[in-house]
Design a protein around this motif. Sequence first.
Motif, mmCIF file in Angstrom:
data_model
loop_
_atom_site.group_PDB
_atom_site.id
_atom_site.type_symbol
_atom_site.label_atom_id
_atom_site.label_comp_id
_atom_site.label_asym_id
_atom_site.label_seq_id
_atom_site.Cartn_x
_atom_site.Cartn_y
_atom_site.Cartn_z
ATOM 1 N N VAL A 41 42.102 58.652 58.506
ATOM 2 C CA VAL A 41 43.543 58.437 58.341
ATOM 3 C C VAL A 41 43.761 57.216 57.470
ATOM 4 O O VAL A 41 43.262 56.124 57.781
ATOM 5 C CB VAL A 41 44.229 58.231 59.706
ATOM 6 C CG1 VAL A 41 45.711 57.937 59.506
ATOM 7 C CG2 VAL A 41 44.044 59.454 60.596
ATOM 8 N N LEU A 42 44.510 57.392 56.386
ATOM 9 C CA LEU A 42 44.898 56.280 55.517
ATOM 10 C C LEU A 42 46.405 56.122 55.613
ATOM 11 O O LEU A 42 47.167 56.985 55.155
ATOM 12 C CB LEU A 42 44.478 56.547 54.066
ATOM 13 C CG LEU A 42 42.983 56.794 53.807
ATOM 14 C CD1 LEU A 42 42.732 56.966 52.320
ATOM 15 C CD2 LEU A 42 42.143 55.658 54.344
ATOM 16 N N ASP A 43 46.842 55.020 56.217
ATOM 17 C CA ASP A 43 48.273 54.768 56.392
ATOM 18 C C ASP A 43 48.781 53.877 55.264
ATOM 19 O O ASP A 43 48.061 53.006 54.759
ATOM 20 C CB ASP A 43 48.510 54.098 57.749
ATOM 21 C CG ASP A 43 49.972 54.162 58.164
ATOM 22 O OD1 ASP A 43 50.705 55.008 57.617
ATOM 23 O OD2 ASP A 43 50.366 53.382 59.040
ATOM 24 N N ASP A 44 50.048 54.056 54.874
ATOM 25 C CA ASP A 44 50.671 53.314 53.770
ATOM 26 C C ASP A 44 49.973 53.584 52.451
ATOM 27 O O ASP A 44 49.761 52.686 51.626
ATOM 28 C CB ASP A 44 50.678 51.804 54.057
ATOM 29 C CG ASP A 44 51.665 51.430 55.142
ATOM 30 O OD1 ASP A 44 52.633 52.191 55.335
ATOM 31 O OD2 ASP A 44 51.466 50.406 55.805
ATOM 32 N N VAL A 45 49.627 54.857 52.208
ATOM 33 C CA VAL A 45 48.898 55.209 50.991
ATOM 34 C C VAL A 45 49.762 55.029 49.745
ATOM 35 O O VAL A 45 49.247 54.968 48.624
ATOM 36 C CB VAL A 45 48.380 56.658 51.115
ATOM 37 C CG1 VAL A 45 49.519 57.648 50.969
ATOM 38 C CG2 VAL A 45 47.274 56.939 50.117
ATOM 39 N N HIS A 46 51.074 54.886 49.932
ATOM 40 C CA HIS A 46 51.950 54.675 48.775
ATOM 41 C C HIS A 46 51.696 53.322 48.095
ATOM 42 O O HIS A 46 52.155 53.092 46.972
ATOM 43 C CB HIS A 46 53.421 54.757 49.194
ATOM 44 C CG HIS A 46 53.814 53.729 50.202
ATOM 45 N ND1 HIS A 46 53.662 53.911 51.559
ATOM 46 C CD2 HIS A 46 54.346 52.487 50.061
ATOM 47 C CE1 HIS A 46 54.088 52.837 52.198
ATOM 48 N NE2 HIS A 46 54.516 51.953 51.320
ATOM 49 N N LEU A 47 50.969 52.403 48.778
ATOM 50 C CA LEU A 47 50.672 51.094 48.196
ATOM 51 C C LEU A 47 49.582 51.170 47.139
ATOM 52 O O LEU A 47 49.332 50.180 46.443
ATOM 53 C CB LEU A 47 50.259 50.117 49.300
ATOM 54 C CG LEU A 47 51.337 49.815 50.359
ATOM 55 C CD1 LEU A 47 50.774 48.958 51.469
ATOM 56 C CD2 LEU A 47 52.544 49.146 49.713
ATOM 57 N N LEU A 48 48.928 52.308 47.003
ATOM 58 C CA LEU A 48 47.867 52.459 46.015
ATOM 59 C C LEU A 48 48.454 52.947 44.698
ATOM 60 O O LEU A 48 49.294 53.849 44.671
ATOM 61 C CB LEU A 48 46.816 53.458 46.506
ATOM 62 C CG LEU A 48 46.116 53.123 47.828
ATOM 63 C CD1 LEU A 48 45.113 54.215 48.159
ATOM 64 C CD2 LEU A 48 45.437 51.761 47.761
ATOM 65 N N SER A 49 47.983 52.367 43.618
ATOM 66 C CA SER A 49 48.436 52.787 42.293
ATOM 67 C C SER A 49 47.801 54.117 41.930
ATOM 68 O O SER A 49 46.841 54.581 42.555
ATOM 69 C CB SER A 49 48.050 51.738 41.256
ATOM 70 O OG SER A 49 46.637 51.647 41.150
ATOM 71 N N ALA A 50 48.330 54.718 40.882
ATOM 72 C CA ALA A 50 47.783 55.991 40.421
ATOM 73 C C ALA A 50 46.325 55.838 40.002
ATOM 74 O O ALA A 50 45.490 56.711 40.264
ATOM 75 C CB ALA A 50 48.626 56.523 39.258
#
Length: 878
Positions: free
Chosen positions: A149-158
């Motif tokens: 589970v990876l939470d807050d994955v939106h913090l990673l850039s493309a």
Amino acid sequence: MDAEDDGGGAVRRARAGAGRGRAAPGGKFTVPRPPRGLVVRSRCDEALATTVAAHRLTVVSAPAGFGKTTLLAQWVARAPGPVAWVSLDPLDDEPGRLVRVLGDALARIAPGARPEDDPGPDRGLATVARRLDALVTALEALPPETVVVLDDVHLLSARTSREVLGPVLRYAGPRFVLAGRYDAALPVNRMRMAGEVGELRERALAFTEEEVADVVRAVGVPGDAAAVRALWEITRGWPVAVRLALAADVLDGSGEPLAQLRDRDVPITGYLVEEVVGSLPDDLADFVLRASVADQVDPELAEALVPGGARLLDECVGRGLFLTDVGDAGDGPVYRWHALVAAHARAVLTRRDPLAARVAHRVVAAHLGPRDPAAAIRHALDGHAPDLAARVLGERWPDLVVRGDVGQVRGLRAALPPRYRSDPDVLLALAAAHAYEADGARDDDGGPAWVGELVRTFLGPGRPSLEESVRRGRALLDGGVPDSGVPDDAVRALALYLVGRAELQQYGPDPAALGHLAAGGALAAERGWVALELGCRAEEAFAASLRGDVGAALDGARAVLATAALHEWQGTSIVASAHLACGVASYWRDELCAAAGHLRAAIEAAGRNRREVAVHAAGVLAIVCLAQGDAPGLARAREITDASWPDGSAPEHLTAFRDFLTAVQLGAEDRPREALAIVDESSVAFADPLALGWQSDQLLRIGDIEGAERALRAAEHAAAGAADVLGATPAQVRVANLAAAAALHADEDAGAAHAALEAALAAAEPHGLVRPLRDRAAALHPLLSAHLEWGSAHEPLVTRLLVAEHEAPTPRASAWDLTPRERDVLACLRSSLTSEEIAGSLFLSINTVKTHMRAIYRKLGVDGRRAAVRTAVQRGLL
């Protein structure tokens, strides 16, 4: 379920771990604790468990405050296998660090699974690639039931997502769950096509009304069903908004909702600033505040608000920033803001930069002027631009009249500065408003009396009859607009529309109606009066249905309804005729459920302002209900036709139609002699060719062959005469008469019967006129079966009729006699309740329930519970 911190905690952890070579220990790899006052939502828990079990990758994506982390934490507690948890933070947005973080997470569930660090000093791309290869190898060695589970994955850039997560997901290994405010930029389309990607998004995570009630009870706040519904409607199920509203006591001590619960009563501004706007880049945050001034935004408006706004709008959509796609305006997609978010964002902008807020309101007003003049005027006044408000009011008042919003004109005019109130165009709008509200033209306002006369004739309370309205409207069109010092395009376009639609509603509509509507629609389109143009197009679609052009009616009406929905005009009188056109066309195509839905929508949209449309729709709906065996629906439809002219002033053709409808109902109830006793040969309805064909059917049922032949010959003769009162076209009448002839000759002359049936099929197929044949499908069933061997050029239509009669047989007469208690039992049959449980719920004995069930099966002509439910649904009984 509580809403998680969803972002703020990740930022704090990132700051705490800054400057260290490794991720901060402890909480980063520990499943978060459930919050206090947790409400378990089995619906979401089951959906997540099912999705994870069925897919290699599960995406949990929704804006801040939707309880993503809490949901995942609850699921992990009951997960069937080992789970590696990672709470990502901004410092993890670097490929080498993310690889190490993933390795540390694996080591916690499988000691020895962490790939060894490269001892060399090189920390370049080659070293990251080697570490990534080692990580993939370690993942492949894990048991297949393992979940990462990876939470807050939106913090990673493309870049980081593609370089690390892309290769990790490409190869077989454990299942992954990625949770964030929006999707990571991952190349997973192949996985989607292979069915390996499952998704839970905002719609699934939002509270239902029942779940809001659970939260209210869990926090101990008094609240009845009305209070819960008010809270759910204003928050639209956004979990964090529900929690914040309850914390602020938006429900008073008695449990009743506030008299006027408003968006600003829910204190989400702080959360919005910190967790939503505060987490965005500066240019995107500024755009969100400006764009939220409008309830809806499209690329054109976005560009007008901010240079590069279309790109920023696209980024908002990609980030899932509380925007819902509501369709396409022709120039591009249109998105609607979450109302609560938009209201508080507007308040933030007004406080931070009042001048920017005024400018945004003016831009929105200019953009909305051609589409929604009432909203445009409000925005112009909010933007301190009275000149713009006056211009929109003067230019767009015909749209306000057609939409029924003319009552707002008085208040809008009162809000204008004095120097704008004597503007000729404003006076024109005011004159229309006074006439619409039946208080007469006001000389002291200086409004043109002839404008008031036009509106009063067609729209105002106490307006004259259709015939008189048409006479007065034509006089205005023929005489031209009196010299008044103002342009006459607005009045002429409105007059063309109002006269044309009145002509269509008259018995035997004048062909001039089409010319009036076409001219009015063209003028409205030229001047940008969207509502007026839609009104003309809706009436043209209705005219197409009256002349039997089913395809054109459906295409035109659907286009009107789609555009109206885009402007949120679904319930206005503009769309009444479009729904009526769809209902009539769907009936002739034998799409009865669709027809009933559109006809009910037409009645609701017509309301009191368009009584003729409501009565017309109710009459057709009654015929549809008869075909479906829907006794309650028939009763409601007849109530509308009977109550529309309670003073006995109903037009002659409507009174005649009521009598015909009564006769048809008696025929449907297998009482042909009583039905024929009502026939009045002097009535315009019973002299109608469709009614004569119906009489032929009834006479045939009682064995009067000679009488049936006479009625059929009379029907064929009448078809060549004047327009009929029942609204059928020559093609529809021909199909009906040929079908009746086939039924008449079926027993005595097979050759003539087959020839008549083939002619009916040939006349019906080009126009999609299935219903005249379906009305007689039961009587024609043996002939239809034999017709396939006889030889037909229309075998698909014959097959359709045979299948339709098998799957949805014509309602038996006894179906009209279901008792109230039998209807109660029938309603229970569609549930999973056993007979014993049905008896208990209805406080009946099991023997009584079984007796009712046998009666239901007999009356519906079925042999079991499942067939009874299917037949009842098809006929509108359920």
